[in-house]
Design an enzyme around this catalytic site. Structure first.
Site, short mmCIF file in Angstrom:
data_model
loop_
_atom_site.label_atom_id
_atom_site.label_comp_id
_atom_site.label_asym_id
_atom_site.label_seq_id
_atom_site.Cartn_x
_atom_site.Cartn_y
_atom_site.Cartn_z
N ASP A 113 0.79 -1.12 -0.04
CA ASP A 113 0.04 -0.26 -0.13
C ASP A 113 1.05 1.49 0.09
OD1 ASP A 113 -1.92 2.20 0.77
OD2 ASP A 113 -3.08 0.49 1.55
N ILE A 114 0.59 2.06 -1.00
CA ILE A 114 1.81 3.22 -1.03
C ILE A 114 1.17 4.38 0.21
CG2 ILE A 114 2.27 3.03 -3.25
CD1 ILE A 114 0.27 5.28 -4.12
N VAL A 162 -11.62 1.24 -2.76
CA VAL A 162 -11.38 0.88 -4.21
C VAL A 162 -12.41 -0.29 -4.14
CG1 VAL A 162 -9.70 -0.18 -5.88
CG2 VAL A 162 -9.10 1.74 -3.99
N HIS A 186 -9.88 -6.70 -1.91
CA HIS A 186 -8.45 -6.49 -1.47
C HIS A 186 -8.63 -7.03 0.07
CE1 HIS A 186 -10.11 -2.21 -1.35
NE2 HIS A 186 -9.12 -2.02 -0.54
N HIS A 223 -6.18 -6.07 3.19
CA HIS A 223 -4.76 -5.46 3.81
C HIS A 223 -4.26 -6.51 4.68
CE1 HIS A 223 -6.52 -1.52 2.72
NE2 HIS A 223 -7.61 -2.04 2.77
#
Length: 142
Positions: free
Chosen positions: A34-35, A99, A103, A105
């Protein structure tokens, strides 16, 4: 239910249109940093199958995501000498999803250190590169 959007950011990452700090990939999943991490080593695990979230993914594709999540969690605990690991997954806007491509995390945690707020800061490129290297090395040891 809302249809899957082929132009979401993770679909673009899967097609190679956007870059990512890839740490793991197989024919079914991709895992990348994750950026805007909430903790050092914060990684996202996504299916390659087009799935908006857990409510519409087929079972077999979801099982691949679950297996990869476990692999990444074990590597993250080792790579960051973590005391624990937080796993989070959100579904639809009311559930916290931002998003709309499924996904998960994976966040290595240190005792007594809180997670940063979501999307609070973009991490430095060199730090992300270092974290990716640590995870990739830990994955080789599993």
């Amino acid at each position: 239910m809302t249809a899957y959007d082929n132009n979401n950011v993770f679909a673009k990452i899967l097609r190679g249109e956007f870059p990512c700090y890839k740490v793991y990939e197989n024919e079914h999943v991709l895992a990348f940093l994750d950026i805007m991490p909430r903790a050092p080593g914060h990684t996202l695990v996504i299916p390659k199958a087009p799935a908006r979230n857990i409510l519409d993914i087929n079972e077999e594709d979801y099982l691949h995501v679950a297996r990869a999540t476990r692999i990444i969690a074990r590597a993250a605990k080792t790579a960051f000498n973590a005391d624990g690991v937080t796993i989070q997954q959100f579904n639809e806007a009311a559930g916290g999803q931002v998003v709309f491509h499924l996904h998960v995390h994976v966040m290595p945690r240190q005792e007594g250190i809180a997670l940063l707020p979501p999307a609070s800061r973009r991490e430095d490129v060199k730090v992300l590169e270092d974290h990716a290297d640590k995870l990739i090395s830990a994955l080789k040891g599993l």
